[in-house]
Write a protein that holds these residues in place. Structure first.
Motif, PDB file in Angstrom:
ATOM      1  N   ASN A 132       0.808  -1.139  -0.053  1.00  0.00           N
ATOM      2  CA  ASN A 132      -0.170   0.165   0.010  1.00  0.00           C
ATOM      3  C   ASN A 132       0.781   1.312  -0.020  1.00  0.00           C
ATOM      4  O   ASN A 132       0.499   2.143  -0.814  1.00  0.00           O
ATOM      5  N   ARG A 133       2.009   1.286   0.959  1.00  0.00           N
ATOM      6  CA  ARG A 133       2.707   2.537   0.957  1.00  0.00           C
ATOM      7  C   ARG A 133       3.435   2.734  -0.420  1.00  0.00           C
ATOM      8  O   ARG A 133       3.476   3.886  -0.990  1.00  0.00           O
ATOM      9  N   PRO A 134       4.198   1.828  -1.213  1.00  0.00           N
ATOM     10  CA  PRO A 134       4.567   2.227  -2.445  1.00  0.00           C
ATOM     11  C   PRO A 134       3.437   2.514  -3.541  1.00  0.00           C
ATOM     12  O   PRO A 134       3.880   3.646  -4.136  1.00  0.00           O
ATOM     13  N   LEU A 135       2.426   2.193  -3.334  1.00  0.00           N
ATOM     14  CA  LEU A 135       1.296   2.611  -4.610  1.00  0.00           C
ATOM     15  C   LEU A 135       1.027   4.101  -4.089  1.00  0.00           C
ATOM     16  O   LEU A 135       0.942   4.716  -5.081  1.00  0.00           O
ATOM     17  N   ARG A 136       1.084   4.353  -2.806  1.00  0.00           N
ATOM     18  CA  ARG A 136       0.561   5.838  -2.385  1.00  0.00           C
ATOM     19  C   ARG A 136       1.760   6.636  -2.704  1.00  0.00           C
ATOM     20  O   ARG A 136       1.517   7.845  -3.183  1.00  0.00           O
ATOM     21  N   GLU A 137       2.906   6.107  -2.699  1.00  0.00           N
ATOM     22  CA  GLU A 137       4.057   7.135  -3.032  1.00  0.00           C
ATOM     23  C   GLU A 137       4.010   7.288  -4.643  1.00  0.00           C
ATOM     24  O   GLU A 137       3.957   8.434  -4.992  1.00  0.00           O
ATOM     25  N   MET A 138       3.512   6.330  -5.654  1.00  0.00           N
ATOM     26  CA  MET A 138       3.443   6.437  -6.720  1.00  0.00           C
ATOM     27  C   MET A 138       2.397   7.508  -7.099  1.00  0.00           C
ATOM     28  O   MET A 138       2.344   8.057  -8.238  1.00  0.00           O
ATOM     29  N   GLU A 139       1.423   7.626  -6.386  1.00  0.00           N
ATOM     30  CA  GLU A 139       0.376   8.497  -6.826  1.00  0.00           C
ATOM     31  C   GLU A 139       0.759   9.906  -6.478  1.00  0.00           C
ATOM     32  O   GLU A 139      -0.210  10.647  -7.331  1.00  0.00           O
ATOM     33  N   LEU A 140       2.029  10.208  -6.177  1.00  0.00           N
ATOM     34  CA  LEU A 140       2.372  11.598  -6.011  1.00  0.00           C
ATOM     35  C   LEU A 140       3.223  11.995  -7.461  1.00  0.00           C
ATOM     36  O   LEU A 140       3.579  12.993  -7.568  1.00  0.00           O
ATOM     37  N   GLY A 141       3.555  10.799  -8.166  1.00  0.00           N
ATOM     38  CA  GLY A 141       4.203  10.988  -9.510  1.00  0.00           C
ATOM     39  C   GLY A 141       5.488  10.403  -9.553  1.00  0.00           C
ATOM     40  O   GLY A 141       5.933  10.199  -8.440  1.00  0.00           O
TER      41      GLY A 141
END
Length: 348
Positions: A229-238
């Motif tokens: 979940n954390r890497p996915l949310r990081e990728m949402e930032l660009g």
């Protein structure tokens, strides 16, 4: 004096692991879990043989008659547990795809992975003339994986962009739908009826032997999804922000896609393709929580939707048990029209 709000409220845990829990996400998840429990109890009690809470207590304490225990433990309970677990898996799969594609239409049934699972099952049923559960399940899993790999390769061009993934997925899904129709038309009537009935998506007659392996797979992958979940949310930032935080974009995307594909293929292998749970659950939860930081609310909403749809399918016509896919398809079609209408208005 009015209190100044500095953002969302969190609960900080230090044991057994350090983590922050969003209070609003926790509240919504708890309410949904309560609703699931109420529906589950109703599903255990309602039916041709009506039961009470006292009867259920006697069943689980080992004091009930053998017939009553058989009805609850072997007939009703596996159906309810499967609806909860599979609904959670489909919802988290949809949440992963919608986050990767950054589009509310990015779900397995829209992108085409569900159609791929259906194609794999159809090939087993129609060409090999096999109606065994293991054969159909294996065909659905292989079909889902093959479709996922094909869509990923076709959409890959110096990286995987969300919009390109959706467009390629819709195109592949359309081709597979045509192939499925051709396979059905060229088969014998009785075999085609069996395949078409499986293709609607149903929990009717499901047993522990059929559901347990797929449920275990879904539970394990839900844990992996929580870890990712954390890497996915990081990728949402660009991409640049994610790389600056040490996230390897393409390998992470590939792992997330594989997790989401299996979360779709495993339930599909057991109950057939059930549409729109993966599409609707994450979006409904997002409107309730105003946040996509956790998969827990989406999983709870997916479980509630599938369990509720299955109970409605059993009660919508007296004396008739409809496949749950009929209910989700009807309600999901209305939801899809609403989403497209909202997107069209926002684009004006």
């Amino acid at each position: 004096m009015p209190r100044i709000q500095f953002g969302r409220r969190y609960i900080r845990l230090k044991w057994p692991i350090q983590m922050r829990i969003d209070v609003k996400n926790l509240t919504v998840t708890a309410i949904l879990a309560g609703a699931i429990l109420v529906l589950a109890l109703y599903g255990l009690m309602a039916g041709t043989m009506q039961l009470s809470l006292k009867d259920l207590w006697q069943v689980f304490s080992g004091e009930a008659a053998k017939m009553t225990s058989t009805i609850v433990i072997n007939w009703r309970l596996p159906r309810i547990i499967a609806a909860v677990v599979f609904g959670a898996g489909l919802a988290v799969s949809g949440a992963v795809f919608q986050s990767l594609t950054r589009n509310p239409l990015g779900s397995p049934d829209i992108v085409g992975f569900t159609s791929g699972s259906y194609t794999g099952a159809l090939i087993v049923i129609l060409i090999s003339k096999s109606a065994s559960f293991l054969g159909i399940a294996a065909g659905a899993l292989i079909g889902g994986f093959t479709t996922a790999i094909l869509i990923y390769l076709l959409a890959f061009r110096k990286g995987t962009q969300g919009f390109r993934l959706i467009i390629v997925g819709i195109a592949v899904s359309t081709i597979l739908s045509s192939l499925n129709s051709m396979l059905l038309l060229r088969s014998k009537a009785e075999v085609a009826l069996t395949a078409a009935a499986w293709g609607v998506g149903s929990l009717n007659g499901i047993s522990w032997d059929q559901a347990t392996p797929a449920m275990l797979i879904v539970v394990v992958l839900l844990i992996f999804a929580a870890v990712m979940n954390r890497p996915l949310r990081e990728m949402e930032l660009g991409g640049d922000a994610a790389k600056s935080h040490g996230i390897r974009i393409e390998p992470t995307q590939l792992v997330l896609i594989l997790i989401a594909v299996v979360l779709t293929a495993a339930p599909t292998a057991v109950m057939g393709p059930v549409s729109f749970v993966a599409l609707a659950a994450p979006q409904i939860v997002f409107r309730l929580t105003k946040s996509a930081q956790s998969f827990a609310p989406a999983a709870a909403m997916g479980a509630l939707l599938l369990l509720g749809a299955d109970i409605v399918a059993q009660r919508i016509i007296s004396g008739t048990i409809l496949p749950v896919g009929v209910v989700t398809l009807s309600l999901g079609g209305c939801y899809l029209v609403w989403v497209l209408f909202r997107q069209a208005r926002s684009a004006m």
